[in-house]
Write an enzyme that holds these catalytic residues in place. Structure first.
Site, PDB file in Angstrom:
ATOM      1  N   TYR A  99       0.837  -1.188   0.000  1.00  0.00           N
ATOM      2  CA  TYR A  99       0.000   0.000   0.000  1.00  0.00           C
ATOM      3  C   TYR A  99       0.874   1.241   0.000  1.00  0.00           C
ATOM      4  CZ  TYR A  99       0.306  -0.279   5.218  1.00  0.00           C
ATOM      5  OH  TYR A  99       0.713  -0.372   6.521  1.00  0.00           O
ATOM      6  N   CYS A 100       0.348   2.314  -0.601  1.00  0.00           N
ATOM      7  CA  CYS A 100       1.081   3.563  -0.771  1.00  0.00           C
ATOM      8  C   CYS A 100       2.490   3.321  -1.323  1.00  0.00           C
ATOM      9  CB  CYS A 100       1.163   4.333   0.547  1.00  0.00           C
ATOM     10  SG  CYS A 100       1.583   6.093   0.331  1.00  0.00           S
ATOM     11  N   PRO A 101       2.583   2.641  -2.483  1.00  0.00           N
ATOM     12  CA  PRO A 101       3.899   2.318  -3.038  1.00  0.00           C
ATOM     13  C   PRO A 101       4.648   3.565  -3.494  1.00  0.00           C
ATOM     14  CG  PRO A 101       2.181   1.843  -4.637  1.00  0.00           C
ATOM     15  CD  PRO A 101       1.485   2.207  -3.364  1.00  0.00           C
TER      16      PRO A 101
ATOM     17  N   LYS B  94       8.135  -5.058   2.395  1.00  0.00           N
ATOM     18  CA  LYS B  94       8.168  -3.654   2.807  1.00  0.00           C
ATOM     19  C   LYS B  94       7.789  -3.476   4.276  1.00  0.00           C
ATOM     20  CE  LYS B  94       5.706   0.685   1.688  1.00  0.00           C
ATOM     21  NZ  LYS B  94       4.856   1.327   0.672  1.00  0.00           N
TER      22      LYS B  94
END
Length: 277
Positions: A145-147, A158
């Site tokens: 998420y939110c890469p 991550k």
């Protein structure tokens, strides 16, 4: 590159305990306040630590999802408070196992370019976790998420994401560090949010296709019993080695008016976003 972590004076403001029970919007106002104070030479370079209870911070693009209200209702039912920040980026999970760190520097004398800002944070995290420094990599983790291009990962999983905010000649480089808990569970929450908010509709903006298995906490990655509070203590100890003087404390009385101004602005913008259909 100049070693921005080595300063004659560092200011350290710890809100890893006091921030709980408060909205993350207050943290955005705090960083805006520090940007102006540091940028205008009214405060030394500052590092702020902050932790909030269960919240999901949404970006402007998230608020444009076709079924955003249903998505926010899902978050609320799962025990998370949705808020909207008036900036780029996408949904990020905050909870007591996530430590946020802001590095606030001045650009009055020397510009800090975008990549340099990210590199400063990466270097701080490597020094904070020396046992993992040679394993930490910075590149986009697809499926997270939110890469972003400065996702921090170990072995392709991550554990952190970095963003930047620039205001009044100040720059705040912010990172969320998943220290404790399950990275997969946090990612599952955001995956479900997008599923409900999209409901299969095509959109101009491409939202992330989240694969929860690519996310993890540092506890999981290092197989160590790390805690947010111990990490804050170690960060303070690290800062003491990077300066001649470490000033510890919250905003001073003469700085609170500025904070009140930025807090009102942040709250008004968030309310404006939430009131839009």
């Amino acid at each position: 590159m100049k070693d921005y972590l080595q300063q004659s004076v560092w200011r350290f403001w710890d809100q890893s305990v006091s921030g709980k029970g408060h909205s993350p919007l207050e943290s955005f106002a705090a960083d805006d306040t520090l940007c102006q104070l540091v940028g205008q030479g009214q405060s030394p370079s500052t590092i702020r630590t902050w932790v909030h209870d269960e919240s999901v911070v949404l970006g402007i693009q998230d608020h444009r999802l076709p079924h955003i209200q249903e998505g926010m209702e899902l978050l609320t039912k799962r025990g998370f408070t949705p808020i909207v920040r008036n900036s780029g980026g996408l949904a990020v999970v905050l909870d007591p196992g996530v430590l946020n760190i802001s590095i606030v520097l001045s650009e009055r004398e020397n510009k800090v370019d975008i990549n340099a800002g990210y590199d400063i944070m990466v270097e701080l995290i490597k020094r904070l976790f020396p046992q993992a420094a040679d394993k930490i990599e910075a590149y986009e983790i697809v499926g997270s998420y939110c890469p972003g291009s400065y996702d921090l990962s170990i072995g392709g999983r991550k554990f952190a994401g970095i963003s930047q905010r620039r205001l009044r000649q100040g720059i705040a480089v912010q990172i969320y560090l998943c220290i404790e808990g399950s990275g997969v569970e946090r990612a599952e929450l955001v995956r479900d949010f997008y599923k409900v908010s999209l409901q299969g509709e095509e959109t101009k903006f491409k939202y992330p296709d989240i694969h929860p298995e690519v996310m993890a906490s540092l506890c999981e990655l290092l197989d160590e019993q790390l805690t947010v509070q111990q990490t804050v203590i170690e960060l303070q100890q690290l800062l003491a080695t990077l300066c001649d003087e470490l000033k510890i404390g919250t905003l001073q009385a003469d700085e609170l008016d500025l904070y009140t101004f930025y807090l009102k602005r942040v709250l008004d913008r968030n309310q404006s976003m939430l009131s839009k259909d």
